[in-house]
Scaffold this active site. Structure first.
Site, PDB file in Angstrom:
ATOM      1  N   GLU A 185      41.359  94.516  41.178  1.00  0.00           N
ATOM      2  CA  GLU A 185      40.798  94.605  39.832  1.00  0.00           C
ATOM      3  C   GLU A 185      41.090  95.989  39.228  1.00  0.00           C
ATOM      4  O   GLU A 185      40.905  97.021  39.893  1.00  0.00           O
ATOM      5  CB  GLU A 185      39.296  94.370  39.946  1.00  0.00           C
ATOM      6  CG  GLU A 185      38.489  94.478  38.690  1.00  0.00           C
ATOM      7  CD  GLU A 185      37.003  94.294  38.968  1.00  0.00           C
ATOM      8  OE1 GLU A 185      36.269  94.000  38.005  1.00  0.00           O
ATOM      9  OE2 GLU A 185      36.574  94.442  40.134  1.00  0.00           O
ATOM     10  N   LYS A 222      37.491  88.675  32.865  1.00  0.00           N
ATOM     11  CA  LYS A 222      36.353  88.523  33.765  1.00  0.00           C
ATOM     12  C   LYS A 222      35.188  87.890  33.015  1.00  0.00           C
ATOM     13  O   LYS A 222      34.908  88.240  31.862  1.00  0.00           O
ATOM     14  CB  LYS A 222      35.965  89.902  34.304  1.00  0.00           C
ATOM     15  CG  LYS A 222      34.944  89.916  35.409  1.00  0.00           C
ATOM     16  CD  LYS A 222      34.811  91.351  35.951  1.00  0.00           C
ATOM     17  CE  LYS A 222      33.871  91.436  37.135  1.00  0.00           C
ATOM     18  NZ  LYS A 222      33.862  92.811  37.693  1.00  0.00           N
ATOM     19  N   TYR A 226      24.161  96.319  37.081  1.00  0.00           N
ATOM     20  CA  TYR A 226      22.979  96.577  37.887  1.00  0.00           C
ATOM     21  C   TYR A 226      23.389  97.467  39.049  1.00  0.00           C
ATOM     22  O   TYR A 226      24.576  97.603  39.367  1.00  0.00           O
ATOM     23  CB  TYR A 226      22.383  95.268  38.408  1.00  0.00           C
ATOM     24  CG  TYR A 226      23.340  94.445  39.253  1.00  0.00           C
ATOM     25  CD1 TYR A 226      23.431  94.642  40.624  1.00  0.00           C
ATOM     26  CD2 TYR A 226      24.183  93.494  38.667  1.00  0.00           C
ATOM     27  CE1 TYR A 226      24.319  93.899  41.396  1.00  0.00           C
ATOM     28  CE2 TYR A 226      25.071  92.756  39.431  1.00  0.00           C
ATOM     29  CZ  TYR A 226      25.130  92.959  40.798  1.00  0.00           C
ATOM     30  OH  TYR A 226      26.017  92.245  41.553  1.00  0.00           O
ATOM     31  N   CYS A 256      36.347  89.579  40.817  1.00  0.00           N
ATOM     32  CA  CYS A 256      35.281  90.280  41.527  1.00  0.00           C
ATOM     33  C   CYS A 256      33.916  89.621  41.382  1.00  0.00           C
ATOM     34  O   CYS A 256      33.628  88.639  42.047  1.00  0.00           O
ATOM     35  CB  CYS A 256      35.233  91.741  41.076  1.00  0.00           C
ATOM     36  SG  CYS A 256      34.326  92.801  42.253  1.00  0.00           S
ATOM     37  N   SER A 305      35.283  95.906  45.057  1.00  0.00           N
ATOM     38  CA  SER A 305      33.962  95.798  45.670  1.00  0.00           C
ATOM     39  C   SER A 305      33.728  97.027  46.536  1.00  0.00           C
ATOM     40  O   SER A 305      34.390  97.210  47.563  1.00  0.00           O
ATOM     41  CB  SER A 305      33.888  94.523  46.517  1.00  0.00           C
ATOM     42  OG  SER A 305      32.650  94.414  47.158  1.00  0.00           O
ATOM     43  N   SER A 342      35.705  56.370  89.261  1.00  0.00           N
ATOM     44  CA  SER A 342      37.007  56.358  89.930  1.00  0.00           C
ATOM     45  C   SER A 342      37.356  57.669  90.611  1.00  0.00           C
ATOM     46  O   SER A 342      38.312  57.732  91.388  1.00  0.00           O
ATOM     47  CB  SER A 342      38.098  56.037  88.912  1.00  0.00           C
ATOM     48  OG  SER A 342      38.217  57.105  87.970  1.00  0.00           O
ATOM     49  N   GLY A 351      38.160  60.142  88.629  1.00  0.00           N
ATOM     50  CA  GLY A 351      38.966  60.761  87.588  1.00  0.00           C
ATOM     51  C   GLY A 351      38.089  61.443  86.541  1.00  0.00           C
ATOM     52  O   GLY A 351      36.858  61.340  86.555  1.00  0.00           O
ATOM     53  N   ASP A 364      37.695  60.995  83.160  1.00  0.00           N
ATOM     54  CA  ASP A 364      36.965  60.217  82.155  1.00  0.00           C
ATOM     55  C   ASP A 364      35.681  59.613  82.719  1.00  0.00           C
ATOM     56  O   ASP A 364      34.613  59.693  82.101  1.00  0.00           O
ATOM     57  CB  ASP A 364      37.847  59.104  81.592  1.00  0.00           C
ATOM     58  CG  ASP A 364      38.942  59.650  80.679  1.00  0.00           C
ATOM     59  OD1 ASP A 364      38.827  60.813  80.256  1.00  0.00           O
ATOM     60  OD2 ASP A 364      39.896  58.910  80.392  1.00  0.00           O
ATOM     61  N   TYR A 420      43.665  45.744  77.661  1.00  0.00           N
ATOM     62  CA  TYR A 420      42.882  44.940  76.714  1.00  0.00           C
ATOM     63  C   TYR A 420      41.917  44.041  77.481  1.00  0.00           C
ATOM     64  O   TYR A 420      42.302  43.315  78.390  1.00  0.00           O
ATOM     65  CB  TYR A 420      43.825  44.097  75.854  1.00  0.00           C
ATOM     66  CG  TYR A 420      43.139  43.434  74.671  1.00  0.00           C
ATOM     67  CD1 TYR A 420      42.891  44.153  73.508  1.00  0.00           C
ATOM     68  CD2 TYR A 420      42.744  42.107  74.734  1.00  0.00           C
ATOM     69  CE1 TYR A 420      42.274  43.555  72.428  1.00  0.00           C
ATOM     70  CE2 TYR A 420      42.120  41.508  73.659  1.00  0.00           C
ATOM     71  CZ  TYR A 420      41.883  42.228  72.504  1.00  0.00           C
ATOM     72  OH  TYR A 420      41.262  41.643  71.438  1.00  0.00           O
ATOM     73  N   LYS A 447      43.980  46.945  69.730  1.00  0.00           N
ATOM     74  CA  LYS A 447      42.957  47.307  70.715  1.00  0.00           C
ATOM     75  C   LYS A 447      41.824  48.097  70.058  1.00  0.00           C
ATOM     76  O   LYS A 447      40.658  47.966  70.444  1.00  0.00           O
ATOM     77  CB  LYS A 447      43.575  48.137  71.847  1.00  0.00           C
ATOM     78  CG  LYS A 447      44.583  47.382  72.699  1.00  0.00           C
ATOM     79  CD  LYS A 447      45.147  48.268  73.793  1.00  0.00           C
ATOM     80  CE  LYS A 447      46.198  47.516  74.619  1.00  0.00           C
ATOM     81  NZ  LYS A 447      46.813  48.383  75.653  1.00  0.00           N
ATOM     82  N   SER A 482      46.324  45.766  62.079  1.00  0.00           N
ATOM     83  CA  SER A 482      46.874  45.726  63.435  1.00  0.00           C
ATOM     84  C   SER A 482      48.364  45.434  63.456  1.00  0.00           C
ATOM     85  O   SER A 482      49.019  45.641  64.484  1.00  0.00           O
ATOM     86  CB  SER A 482      46.137  44.666  64.267  1.00  0.00           C
ATOM     87  OG  SER A 482      44.779  44.993  64.404  1.00  0.00           O
TER      88      SER A 482
END
Length: 639
Positions: free
Chosen positions: A46, A115, A121, A170, A197, A352, A354, A356, A473, A597, A622
């Protein structure tokens, strides 16, 4: 500029207060350096042509004349730079003074924006000199041409339609209703803020949050250029806190008190995609707005911004831990609600050894703890068959024991062999029927045990498997509630790791760490020398690549060519280009072919910004054709 990327910089020149000639020379040096670096949008602070701290000198005609001549000099200097420059200065219009930003490109002043909110203030006394630009819409003569002067100006690049520039100055940003909101709703994808600023302790934190937050709420890029060294220090110090944000994320930040530039590439295609996806982003077509078009010669943009190779996994450990805890809670809360609604106090889960099934069991345990139900009511079923190895079997049993759930073993070898005999399947032929027959037998067992005991079958499949269709599936594809349905494979690993780090049980931690060290496999093919012979990532590709593809395809709808470009940047040195392209083709082929799926998925909780539920995030036919996407990838290979 290719693929919607725009190289941008916010820079702070070293200035002398009220010395416009010197300031212009410093600005031109920055312009030259930015143009050489391929910057296409340069934002300066600015009132940088005069200095912000001129105070009552703004009432001196000599200063105002000098600033105007410096502006014309900067405009001429912009010729041949192939760059838009935004710089601030005081401008006289119809007898009053405005704090304005001038937009320069290829020897022209495209327009000026005054602006709107004039602070008066605390340490600010701008109203002593400047008028608010609110409602101003006129033309000013500059260098023999009439130039628009208005708050309601948008600057649009003909060669890059995604690049639409709006400006606020600003204090405008700090106001309750910043002008930039209207700019964004009327099409601006980039907001430039030439600012001055001053620095006070802690202000940088709020400023950073404000700029990031505004870029997020407006779904835009925000380029904030701050005043710095050279401004008067009579009462204030300016820190050149330059910031570039994009849709709520901080992309680049200059070190304060150094007059450094912040520079990066904006992803404007992502901004446009996000707005298109968000129906709540309602554009406006205010008649007061004027669009000023300009030209930039298209050039390839070298990407310097970081491309996250693991977009689902936070990079910082503290963020990652917080994310893991939150996701585990979301998963458990979803299952808790389902158990409570159905009146189930029992759950059945196939285990299993694993990742997941481990995560699903950990989530189930957490949900049962929330409900105050004994963990023994979780029936974890291990179903060894042709491909089961000692390691995974052992880990499955240990995991269940150390979590305090109930373990049930059902060896399915005999049942599957009988089934193969019934349908005429040769057990020596390890084809898709050989594999899927085992998966469906396991699901049948889980469902029947659940029916017999009044329990709910908890699904284990993850988001990455759903994207690739890597599920049988009506086999592991099916459950009564899929707690992992929106958790990508790369994140599954971190969730299990987080649980291991948090547990007070050394034995449980040891088991979880060994599971983490086990190759990902469905274990449907007989092992070799007692070790896993069927590794998923050898068959469908590395999950870290597929999760990267999934994120960019689903989250932003990117072109395959851009996904490929970003992947090359993200995985440079880790994967060869041809390997990335190979698996990207696999991703698209499988993603389209396997939608059937996903169209009938069980319920499951959404945990992140990308999910594939047919009831929520993905409504896809699908039988859609993948031809358009594959043609783009084939063209890449041809080149």
């Amino acid at each position: 500029m290719k693929d919607g990327f725009l190289k941008t910089a916010a820079a702070t020149p070293l200035i002398r207060v009220a010395d416009c000639g010197f300031n212009a020379q410093q600005i031109m040096k920055i312009m030259d350096r930015a143009a050489q670096q391929g910057v296409r949008l340069l934002v300066l602070p600015e009132l940088c042509i005069t200095g912000y701290t001129c105070s009552d000198l703004f009432l001196q005609e000599s200063l105002l004349d000098s600033a105007w001549q410096a502006l014309l000099q900067l405009a001429e200097h912009s010729r041949g730079q192939n760059m838009v420059t935004v710089a601030g200065l005081p401008v006289r219009v119809k007898g009053v003074l405005y704090n304005a930003a001038a937009v320069l490109c290829e020897g022209k002043i495209l327009g000026m924006v005054p602006k709107t909110f004039i602070p008066n203030y605390s340490e600010f006394y701008e109203a002593r000199h400047f008028h608010s630009g609110a409602g101003v819409d006129t033309m000013v003569r500059a260098g023999g041409a009439l130039v628009p002067f208005s708050t309601d100006l948008l600057f649009c690049c003909r060669q890059m339609p995604q690049f639409v520039l709006g400006i606020e100055i600003c204090e405008d940003l700090w106001a309750p209703c910043p002008p930039g909101i209207r700019h964004a709703l009327n099409g601006a994808t980039v907001i430039a803020n030439p600012s001055a600023s001053d620095e006070t302790t802690g202000k940088d934190i709020y400023r950073r949050q404000l700029v990031c937050g505004q870029s997020g709420s407006r779904v835009c890029a925000y380029v904030y250029a701050d005043a710095g060294e050279g401004e008067s220090s009579t009462d204030l110090v300016f820190a050149s806190h330059n910031l570039i944000c994009e849709n709520g994320s901080l992309l680049a930040e200059a070190e304060r008190f150094k007059n450094q530039a912040a520079a990066t590439e904006l992803d404007l295609q992502k901004i446009v995609s996000e707005r298109r996806r968000m129906i709540t982003f309602q554009p406006r077509f205010d008649a007061s707005y004027r669009t000023v078009e300009f030209d930039l010669q298209p050039q390839h943009t070298q990407l310097t911004r970081w491309v996250d190779p693991h977009p689902f996994v936070p990079e910082r450990a503290s963020d990652r831990e917080r994310r893991c805890e939150e996701i585990l809670t979301i998963q458990a809360m979803g299952l808790k609600k389902r158990l409570d609604h159905t009146g189930c106090s029992r759950a059945v889960i196939g285990i299993s050894g694993g990742l997941d099934s481990t995560l699903a069991l950990l989530v189930t345990v957490r949900a049962f703890d929330m409900l105050g139900i004994a963990r023994q009511n979780i029936e974890a079923v291990t179903m060894p068959c042709f491909g089961t190895t000692d390691r995974t079997y052992r880990n499955a049993c240990r995991l269940v024991e150390r979590l305090g759930a109930s373990l049930k073993e059902v060896n399915i070898r005999e049942a599957v062999t009988l089934h193969f005999r019934d349908i005429g399947q040769d057990s020596a032929v390890h084809d898709v029927t050989y594999e899927n027959g085992q998966a469906r037998e396991r699901t049948q067992i889980l469902m029947d045990i659940a029916n017999r005991t009044g329990a709910l079958v908890v699904g284990t499949g993850d988001l990455s498997e759903l994207a690739l269709g890597w599920a049988t599936y009506n086999g592991d594809h099916m459950s009564m509630y899929g707690v992992n349905a929106s958790v990508p494979k790369t994140l599954v690993r971190h969730l299990v790791r987080y649980y291991a780090d948090q547990t007070d049980s050394p034995d449980l931690k040891e088991t979880l760490l060994d599971i983490l060290d086990t190759p990902v496999s469905p274990e449907l093919i007989p092992p070799e020398n007692g070790t896993i012979s069927q590794k998923t990532e050898d068959l469908v590709g590395p999950y870290e690549l597929h999760d990267f593809f999934l994120y960019h395809v689903m989250r932003f709808g990117r072109h395959p060519a851009l996904v490929y470009r970003l992947a090359k940047k993200a995985f440079a040195g880790e994967f060869e280009d041809e390997i990335i392209l190979k698996w990207l083709k696999t991703f698209y082929r499988r993603f389209f072919a396997q939608q059937f799926k996903r169209s009938c998925l069980p319920d499951g909780p959404k945990v992140g910004s990308v999910a594939l539920s047919p009831r929520g995030d993905l409504r896809m036919p699908s039988d859609a054709s993948v031809r358009v996407w594959m043609q783009e990838l084939d063209q890449l290979q041809d080149h």
